[in-house]
Design an enzyme around this catalytic site. Sequence first.
Site, PDB file in Angstrom:
ATOM      1  N   ASP A 222       0.864  -1.185   0.000  1.00 26.25           N
ATOM      2  CA  ASP A 222       0.000   0.000   0.000  1.00 26.25           C
ATOM      3  C   ASP A 222       0.901   1.237   0.000  1.00 26.25           C
ATOM      4  O   ASP A 222       2.031   1.155  -0.472  1.00 26.25           O
ATOM      5  CB  ASP A 222      -0.950  -0.065   1.213  1.00 26.25           C
ATOM      6  CG  ASP A 222      -2.240   0.710   0.981  1.00 26.25           C
ATOM      7  OD1 ASP A 222      -2.189   1.767   0.342  1.00 26.25           O
ATOM      8  OD2 ASP A 222      -3.305   0.266   1.457  1.00 26.25           O
TER       9      ASP A 222
ATOM     10  N   GLY B  52       4.477  -0.460  -4.132  1.00 23.10           N
ATOM     11  CA  GLY B  52       3.460   0.116  -3.264  1.00 23.10           C
ATOM     12  C   GLY B  52       2.626   1.132  -4.014  1.00 23.10           C
ATOM     13  O   GLY B  52       2.614   1.156  -5.239  1.00 23.10           O
ATOM     14  N   HIS B  53       1.952   1.994  -3.230  1.00 24.00           N
ATOM     15  CA  HIS B  53       1.054   2.975  -3.846  1.00 24.00           C
ATOM     16  C   HIS B  53       1.611   4.393  -3.805  1.00 24.00           C
ATOM     17  O   HIS B  53       0.905   5.351  -4.055  1.00 24.00           O
ATOM     18  CB  HIS B  53      -0.327   2.904  -3.197  1.00 24.00           C
ATOM     19  CG  HIS B  53      -1.027   1.588  -3.411  1.00 24.00           C
ATOM     20  ND1 HIS B  53      -2.257   1.298  -2.888  1.00 24.00           N
ATOM     21  CD2 HIS B  53      -0.645   0.470  -4.102  1.00 24.00           C
ATOM     22  CE1 HIS B  53      -2.614   0.054  -3.248  1.00 24.00           C
ATOM     23  NE2 HIS B  53      -1.645  -0.451  -3.982  1.00 24.00           N
ATOM     24  N   GLY B  54       2.886   4.540  -3.407  1.00 24.44           N
ATOM     25  CA  GLY B  54       3.528   5.843  -3.470  1.00 24.44           C
ATOM     26  C   GLY B  54       3.437   6.649  -2.191  1.00 24.44           C
ATOM     27  O   GLY B  54       3.145   6.118  -1.118  1.00 24.44           O
TER      28      GLY B  54
ATOM     29  N   ASN C  55       1.191   4.779  -7.685  1.00 21.55           N
ATOM     30  CA  ASN C  55       1.227   6.242  -7.743  1.00 21.55           C
ATOM     31  C   ASN C  55       2.598   6.712  -7.310  1.00 21.55           C
ATOM     32  O   ASN C  55       3.318   5.992  -6.624  1.00 21.55           O
ATOM     33  CB  ASN C  55       0.197   6.858  -6.792  1.00 21.55           C
ATOM     34  CG  ASN C  55      -1.167   6.246  -7.000  1.00 21.55           C
ATOM     35  OD1 ASN C  55      -1.833   6.530  -7.988  1.00 21.55           O
ATOM     36  ND2 ASN C  55      -1.564   5.366  -6.096  1.00 21.55           N
TER      37      ASN C  55
END
Length: 399
Positions: free
Chosen positions: A224, A246-248, A277
């Site tokens: 995440d 992950g999601h940044g 992201n």
Amino acid sequence: MASNAFVSEIIGLLSFLALLCISDSSKVTPDKFFDVRRYSAVSDGKTDNSQAFLKAWREACNCDGKCWVSVPKGTYKLGNVGFVGPCKGVTGFLIRGAIVAPTDPAQFTERWILFQYVENLLIKGGGTLDGQGASAWPHNDCRINPHCKPLPATLSFDFVTHSRIHHLKSLNSKSVHFNLFACNNITINKVELTAPADSPNTDGIRIGQSNHIKISQSVIGTGDDCIAMINGVRNVVISNVSCGPGHGISIGSLGRASNEQVHDIKVLNCNISNTQNGLRVKTWAPSFSGMVSNLTYQNILMNEVSNPIIFDQNYCPNRSCSKKAQSRVKISNATFKNIRGTSRSKIAVNFQCSGVEPCDRVTLDNINLAYHGPGGPAESLCRNVKGTSTGTQRPPACL
Ligand SMILES: *[C@@H]1O[C@H](CO)[C@@H](O)[C@H](O)[C@H]1NC(C)=O
Ligand SMILES: *[C@@H]1O[C@H](CO)[C@@H](O)[C@H](O)[C@H]1NC(C)=O
Ligand SMILES: *[C@@H]1O[C@H](CO)[C@@H](O)[C@H](O)[C@H]1NC(C)=O
Ligand SMILES: *[C@@H]1O[C@H](CO)[C@@H](O)[C@H](O)[C@H]1NC(C)=O
Ligand SMILES: *[C@@H]1O[C@H](CO)[C@@H](O)[C@H](O)[C@H]1NC(C)=O
Ligand SMILES: *[C@@H]1O[C@H](CO)[C@@H](O)[C@H](O)[C@H]1NC(C)=O
């Protein structure tokens, strides 16, 4: 006679001063260590050492000066524990070994290890916190159940101030690796937080209601957000962090409750690699009113990031929001300077702002993001955003 009296007076004064010096130096008490083995901790990886750790904490917390709970090399199983202050002096955890989480679902509460109401906490030692996430991830149903029960965070810091966490590894957290709530003046550096790319909700560091947080020289790769900043966060500096998978590095989601705010965030000299992201702000639509401002993103290297720069003001993961509903969270004063690398999607710069509270004072300065996939080259998308662009603009700016 007179001169002898004078000499003895001088000698008296000197020995008095010498005594002062000795008693002064004896005041510098050495660090004290409370080895968990002294409280019958067993490093067999099986015995639950909760009581031993709590006893060692109580001693360290009630001792004057700099006092450490010491966890030597070895593997220590630890149940859900709360290390609660206030403490007398500077209280530390020196972790050289590995601390291993429970795998029994009956123990899957919101927290594994909690630090609460501690001022001057130090955690270091080069050891590992092993969250045993694989035992818990199949229990995560948050994608389909909006009332899903959170799984345990590895380290939770609630009302912790003037503290430092460094040289520490966190492996396979069940949910968040480090959760900061109501903290002030925390420095986190040289930590390594890892979990598989497909592990659910394993944020690296999540920060809420906190001020003056510094994160640097760290490696974060999870399923995440590497770092998530939610409501009530101000004055965060993130530098020299390597993020991915992950999601940044994210702000939000915001707007689900009234007047949520995030201000004064700096992200400097970071590498973001193979993430969903890069630099993201997300707010719900529809939403309550709120505000995000004073964001500086500088010297960021992206490597195959799906959404390198994204303001998503239409966030609605449950997909049951009205398409016409707008976010009322205002995003103002954000600068992106020297952002380069590669995008995995065509829309490398994506500002999807609110129609009722448009984004403003957004600056793009030297952006060089390449997209090599089908339908290239890279493009930018601007909806309801005002600002300026200077220097290189690849993709061409739409501000
Ligand atoms: C922040 O905390 C550190 C201890 O980690 C302390 O030395 C420093 O003085 C604190 N800074 C402020 C502004 O309180
Ligand atoms: C980012 O990557 C560049 C190039 O690979 C490297 O020189 C730099 O040290 C990296 N920085 C961080 C914070 O990992
Ligand atoms: C950040 O990393 C760069 C190069 O990777 C290095 O030159 C710089 O000293 C680092 N900064 C800090 C504050 O550690
Ligand atoms: C943004 O930063 C400026 C300059 O430091 C400060 O005056 C202003 O209050 C900040 N905005 C918010 C909403 O905190
Ligand atoms: C915008 O934010 C920067 C920091 O990111 C701050 O220095 C500047 O004063 C802010 N400008 C305004 C008008 O608030
Ligand atoms: C989805 O989120 C919206 C916005 O917060 C909320 O109004 C709606 O009730 C949610 N729906 C479900 C099924 O959770």
